[in-house]
Design a protein around this motif. Structure first.
Motif, PDB file in Angstrom:
ATOM      1  N   GLY A  46       0.793  -1.216   0.000  1.00 23.38           N
ATOM      2  CA  GLY A  46       0.000   0.000   0.000  1.00 23.38           C
ATOM      3  C   GLY A  46       0.823   1.262   0.000  1.00 23.38           C
ATOM      4  N   SER A  47       2.133   1.134  -0.227  1.00 19.98           N
ATOM      5  CA  SER A  47       3.005   2.304  -0.274  1.00 19.98           C
ATOM      6  C   SER A  47       3.996   2.158  -1.429  1.00 19.98           C
ATOM      7  CB  SER A  47       3.775   2.462   1.040  1.00 19.98           C
ATOM      8  OG  SER A  47       4.840   1.524   1.121  1.00 19.98           O
ATOM      9  N   SER A  48       4.689   3.256  -1.718  1.00 18.95           N
ATOM     10  CA  SER A  48       5.685   3.218  -2.788  1.00 18.95           C
ATOM     11  C   SER A  48       6.887   2.362  -2.416  1.00 18.95           C
ATOM     12  CB  SER A  48       6.145   4.639  -3.118  1.00 18.95           C
ATOM     13  OG  SER A  48       6.716   5.256  -1.969  1.00 18.95           O
ATOM     14  N   SER A  49       6.986   1.971  -1.144  1.00 19.44           N
ATOM     15  CA  SER A  49       8.099   1.136  -0.677  1.00 19.44           C
ATOM     16  C   SER A  49       7.758  -0.359  -0.665  1.00 19.44           C
ATOM     17  CB  SER A  49       8.505   1.571   0.737  1.00 19.44           C
ATOM     18  OG  SER A  49       8.910   2.926   0.763  1.00 19.44           O
ATOM     19  N   ALA A  50       6.611  -0.723  -1.215  1.00 14.00           N
ATOM     20  CA  ALA A  50       6.186  -2.120  -1.208  1.00 14.00           C
ATOM     21  C   ALA A  50       7.244  -3.012  -1.860  1.00 14.00           C
ATOM     22  CB  ALA A  50       4.855  -2.261  -1.936  1.00 14.00           C
ATOM     23  N   LYS A  51       7.409  -4.200  -1.314  1.00 11.10           N
ATOM     24  CA  LYS A  51       8.491  -5.095  -1.731  1.00 11.10           C
ATOM     25  C   LYS A  51       7.975  -6.262  -2.565  1.00 11.10           C
ATOM     26  CE  LYS A  51      11.162  -4.087   2.474  1.00 11.10           C
ATOM     27  NZ  LYS A  51      10.222  -3.076   2.959  1.00 11.10           N
ATOM     28  N   PRO A  52       8.723  -6.661  -3.586  1.00 12.21           N
ATOM     29  CA  PRO A  52       8.379  -7.867  -4.340  1.00 12.21           C
ATOM     30  C   PRO A  52       8.727  -9.110  -3.533  1.00 12.21           C
ATOM     31  CG  PRO A  52      10.456  -6.991  -5.123  1.00 12.21           C
ATOM     32  CD  PRO A  52       9.940  -6.008  -4.108  1.00 12.21           C
ATOM     33  N   LEU A  53       8.101 -10.233  -3.877  1.00 14.27           N
ATOM     34  CA  LEU A  53       8.295 -11.487  -3.166  1.00 14.27           C
ATOM     35  C   LEU A  53       8.668 -12.592  -4.140  1.00 14.27           C
ATOM     36  CD1 LEU A  53       5.068 -11.369  -0.958  1.00 14.27           C
ATOM     37  CD2 LEU A  53       7.358 -10.590  -0.321  1.00 14.27           C
ATOM     38  N   THR A  54       9.226 -13.661  -3.597  1.00 12.10           N
ATOM     39  CA  THR A  54       9.478 -14.864  -4.382  1.00 12.10           C
ATOM     40  C   THR A  54       8.954 -16.058  -3.601  1.00 12.10           C
ATOM     41  OG1 THR A  54      11.433 -13.946  -5.459  1.00 12.10           O
ATOM     42  CG2 THR A  54      11.214 -16.337  -5.447  1.00 12.10           C
ATOM     43  N   LEU A  55       8.097 -16.836  -4.251  1.00 10.20           N
ATOM     44  CA  LEU A  55       7.605 -18.090  -3.694  1.00 10.20           C
ATOM     45  C   LEU A  55       8.358 -19.231  -4.361  1.00 10.20           C
ATOM     46  CD1 LEU A  55       5.378 -19.674  -2.028  1.00 10.20           C
ATOM     47  CD2 LEU A  55       4.112 -19.768  -4.196  1.00 10.20           C
ATOM     48  N   SER A  56       8.847 -20.172  -3.575  1.00 10.10           N
ATOM     49  CA  SER A  56       9.514 -21.346  -4.129  1.00 10.10           C
ATOM     50  C   SER A  56       9.050 -22.587  -3.389  1.00 10.10           C
ATOM     51  CB  SER A  56      11.037 -21.208  -4.056  1.00 10.10           C
ATOM     52  OG  SER A  56      11.468 -20.998  -2.723  1.00 10.10           O
ATOM     53  N   PHE A  57       9.073 -23.724  -4.060  1.00  8.87           N
ATOM     54  CA  PHE A  57       8.625 -24.977  -3.457  1.00  8.87           C
ATOM     55  C   PHE A  57       9.058 -26.143  -4.336  1.00  8.87           C
ATOM     56  CE2 PHE A  57       5.298 -23.115  -6.062  1.00  8.87           C
ATOM     57  CZ  PHE A  57       4.841 -24.163  -6.855  1.00  8.87           C
ATOM     58  N   TRP A  58       9.071 -27.327  -3.731  1.00  7.92           N
ATOM     59  CA  TRP A  58       9.310 -28.580  -4.431  1.00  7.92           C
ATOM     60  C   TRP A  58       7.965 -29.268  -4.636  1.00  7.92           C
ATOM     61  CZ3 TRP A  58      13.867 -30.341  -6.432  1.00  7.92           C
ATOM     62  CH2 TRP A  58      15.048 -29.692  -6.016  1.00  7.92           C
ATOM     63  N   VAL A  59       7.737 -29.810  -5.841  1.00  5.44           N
ATOM     64  CA  VAL A  59       6.460 -30.427  -6.153  1.00  5.44           C
ATOM     65  C   VAL A  59       6.692 -31.662  -7.016  1.00  5.44           C
ATOM     66  CG1 VAL A  59       6.074 -29.027  -8.236  1.00  5.44           C
ATOM     67  CG2 VAL A  59       4.102 -29.927  -6.963  1.00  5.44           C
ATOM     68  N   LYS A  60       5.790 -32.643  -6.879  1.00  7.35           N
ATOM     69  CA  LYS A  60       5.870 -33.864  -7.672  1.00  7.35           C
ATOM     70  C   LYS A  60       4.480 -34.411  -7.907  1.00  7.35           C
ATOM     71  CE  LYS A  60       7.174 -38.034  -6.041  1.00  7.35           C
ATOM     72  NZ  LYS A  60       7.980 -39.227  -5.665  1.00  7.35           N
ATOM     73  N   SER A  61       4.220 -34.924  -9.101  1.00  2.43           N
ATOM     74  CA  SER A  61       2.945 -35.557  -9.412  1.00  2.43           C
ATOM     75  C   SER A  61       3.123 -36.500 -10.600  1.00  2.43           C
ATOM     76  CB  SER A  61       1.876 -34.503  -9.749  1.00  2.43           C
ATOM     77  OG  SER A  61       0.658 -35.120 -10.123  1.00  2.43           O
ATOM     78  N   ASN A  62       2.249 -37.488 -10.668  1.00  2.00           N
ATOM     79  CA  ASN A  62       2.217 -38.332 -11.860  1.00  2.00           C
ATOM     80  C   ASN A  62       1.560 -37.610 -13.027  1.00  2.00           C
ATOM     81  OD1 ASN A  62      -0.333 -38.713 -10.259  1.00  2.00           O
ATOM     82  ND2 ASN A  62      -0.930 -39.777 -12.135  1.00  2.00           N
ATOM     83  N   LYS A  63       0.827 -36.522 -12.731  1.00  2.00           N
ATOM     84  CA  LYS A  63       0.049 -35.816 -13.752  1.00  2.00           C
ATOM     85  C   LYS A  63       0.769 -34.539 -14.166  1.00  2.00           C
ATOM     86  CE  LYS A  63      -4.741 -34.655 -14.835  1.00  2.00           C
ATOM     87  NZ  LYS A  63      -4.863 -35.722 -15.856  1.00  2.00           N
ATOM     88  N   THR A  64       1.325 -34.547 -15.366  1.00  2.00           N
ATOM     89  CA  THR A  64       2.029 -33.376 -15.872  1.00  2.00           C
ATOM     90  C   THR A  64       1.033 -32.340 -16.396  1.00  2.00           C
ATOM     91  OG1 THR A  64       2.252 -34.385 -18.070  1.00  2.00           O
ATOM     92  CG2 THR A  64       4.049 -34.759 -16.492  1.00  2.00           C
ATOM     93  N   GLY A  65       1.518 -31.113 -16.538  1.00  2.00           N
ATOM     94  CA  GLY A  65       0.676 -30.051 -17.055  1.00  2.00           C
ATOM     95  C   GLY A  65       0.822 -28.787 -16.234  1.00  2.00           C
ATOM     96  N   THR A  66      -0.026 -27.810 -16.526  1.00  2.00           N
ATOM     97  CA  THR A  66       0.052 -26.498 -15.889  1.00  2.00           C
ATOM     98  C   THR A  66      -0.941 -26.393 -14.736  1.00  2.00           C
ATOM     99  OG1 THR A  66       0.723 -25.479 -17.976  1.00  2.00           O
ATOM    100  CG2 THR A  66      -0.111 -24.011 -16.271  1.00  2.00           C
ATOM    101  N   TYR A  67      -0.419 -25.990 -13.594  1.00  4.55           N
ATOM    102  CA  TYR A  67      -1.200 -25.817 -12.376  1.00  4.55           C
ATOM    103  C   TYR A  67      -1.264 -24.328 -12.027  1.00  4.55           C
ATOM    104  CZ  TYR A  67      -0.589 -30.879 -11.567  1.00  4.55           C
ATOM    105  OH  TYR A  67      -0.597 -32.247 -11.671  1.00  4.55           O
ATOM    106  N   GLY A  68      -2.211 -23.967 -11.179  1.00  5.19           N
ATOM    107  CA  GLY A  68      -2.382 -22.563 -10.829  1.00  5.19           C
ATOM    108  C   GLY A  68      -2.010 -22.246  -9.396  1.00  5.19           C
ATOM    109  N   ILE A  69      -1.657 -20.983  -9.167  1.00  2.00           N
ATOM    110  CA  ILE A  69      -1.436 -20.452  -7.814  1.00  2.00           C
ATOM    111  C   ILE A  69      -2.142 -19.100  -7.724  1.00  2.00           C
ATOM    112  CG2 ILE A  69       0.254 -19.638  -6.135  1.00  2.00           C
ATOM    113  CD1 ILE A  69       2.240 -21.555  -7.197  1.00  2.00           C
ATOM    114  N   TRP A  70      -2.827 -18.895  -6.618  1.00  4.93           N
ATOM    115  CA  TRP A  70      -3.580 -17.660  -6.401  1.00  4.93           C
ATOM    116  C   TRP A  70      -3.155 -17.058  -5.071  1.00  4.93           C
ATOM    117  CZ3 TRP A  70      -8.264 -17.322  -3.075  1.00  4.93           C
ATOM    118  CH2 TRP A  70      -8.957 -16.103  -3.222  1.00  4.93           C
ATOM    119  N   PHE A  71      -2.775 -15.789  -5.103  1.00  4.81           N
ATOM    120  CA  PHE A  71      -2.426 -15.028  -3.901  1.00  4.81           C
ATOM    121  C   PHE A  71      -3.578 -14.074  -3.610  1.00  4.81           C
ATOM    122  CE2 PHE A  71       1.459 -16.320  -5.911  1.00  4.81           C
ATOM    123  CZ  PHE A  71       2.350 -16.584  -4.894  1.00  4.81           C
ATOM    124  N   TYR A  72      -4.030 -14.061  -2.358  1.00  4.88           N
ATOM    125  CA  TYR A  72      -5.187 -13.238  -2.001  1.00  4.88           C
ATOM    126  C   TYR A  72      -4.862 -12.393  -0.784  1.00  4.88           C
ATOM    127  CZ  TYR A  72     -10.010 -12.025  -0.749  1.00  4.88           C
ATOM    128  OH  TYR A  72     -11.174 -11.348  -0.440  1.00  4.88           O
TER     129      TYR A  72
END
Length: 273
Positions: free
Chosen positions: A102-128
């Motif tokens: 909410g200010s001009s000093s707001a900071k960017p973020l980085t989300l990282s994680f390890w993931v595995k599935s038998n089902k390949t393809g594109t998954y979604g992420i939503w930040f609220y």
């Protein structure tokens, strides 16, 4: 001194080591109460017919002991427009004041994680962002079946939406594993903005619920200030437990006196957020 924890990770229990409620949660489906491993939650919307089990698994990438595993036990090949299957974690608002949203000093973020599935393809992420009803959507791709992959998501700074300094929900990070057209028919957002339901998972091409052979694992979840993902910040188990205990209590049902050994009857509380 290098190599010491810096408390830069805003995610609690990102290594999936703490499971105070239990290590296996079966029959999660429409209407289920979804708190599973500490600080992570099963979320459904609509009227889905799928069912799944979420458990603490010892299957994990090198350097980790545990992961959260989602296993489809009843398939739903065709999703209704409002149906979803999601996993999320919630970060307390007063723990996010250093982001200066909410200010001009707001900071960017980085989300990282390890993931595995038998089902390949594109998954979604939503930040609220709960206080001002603002959101940001992103996606990641599982390229190789049954292979641990490390994913990195860049989250831009939000110079508009203010996160209140209180003990309520600050930011919700939600992984979309299946979603109907109400949540996928919009467009990808490249910045924070007013939340639009159709824009939550516009790139999601996978329905993890379409086959009982499907599984999805995640661990090493880290959200930090900056535009570069750093190695996962491991901490002592006791420190993680102490953080989790802020949001969790376990007691007898209200009609059972303390120190009464009646078996079974436990009452669970989930404290805000």
């Amino acid at each position: 001194v290098t190599g010491l924890p810096s408390n830069s990770n805003m995610i609690i229990n990102g290594a999936m080591n703490v499971a105070q409620r239990g290590t296996s949660f079966t029959g999660l489906t429409d209407g289920s109460n979804g708190y599973t491993l500490d600080r992570f939650r099963f979320v459904e919307q609509g009227s889905p017919t799928f069912a799944c089990t979420i458990s603490q698994s010892s299957t994990a990438p090198t350097g980790f002991a545990n992961s959260l595993k989602l296993d489809i036990t009843t398939a739903q090949s065709s999703l209704g427009a409002s149906d979803t299957l999601q996993i999320d974690t919630i970060i307390e608002a007063q723990n996010l004041q250093h982001l200066s949203y909410g200010s001009s000093s707001a900071k960017p973020l980085t989300l990282s994680f390890w993931v595995k599935s038998n089902k390949t393809g594109t998954y979604g992420i939503w930040f609220y962002q709960d206080d001002d009803l603002r959101s940001f959507s992103a996606s990641y791709t599982i390229n190789s079946a049954d292979t641990w992959e490390h994913k990195t998501i860049s989250v831009p700074a939000d110079t508009v939406g203010v996160i209140d300094n209180d003990n309520d929900r600050g930011i919700v990070v939600r992984w979309g594993l299946a979603a109907g057209s109400n949540y996928t028919s919009g467009t990808t957002s490249n910045s924070w903005g007013t939340d639009v339901t159709a824009n939550r998972y516009p790139d999601l091409s996978v329905n993890i619920a379409d086959n009982t052979a499907n599984e999805w694992y995640i661990t090493g979840v880290q959200l930090e200030v900056g535009e570069v993902a750093t190695p996962f910040e491991h901490e002592f188990f006791g420190n993680t437990v102490a953080k989790c205990q802020r949001y969790y209590q376990k007691s007898y049902n209200l009609d059972i006196p303390p120190q009464t050994n009646l078996g079974g009857g436990r009452h669970y509380f989930y404290l805000s957020p």
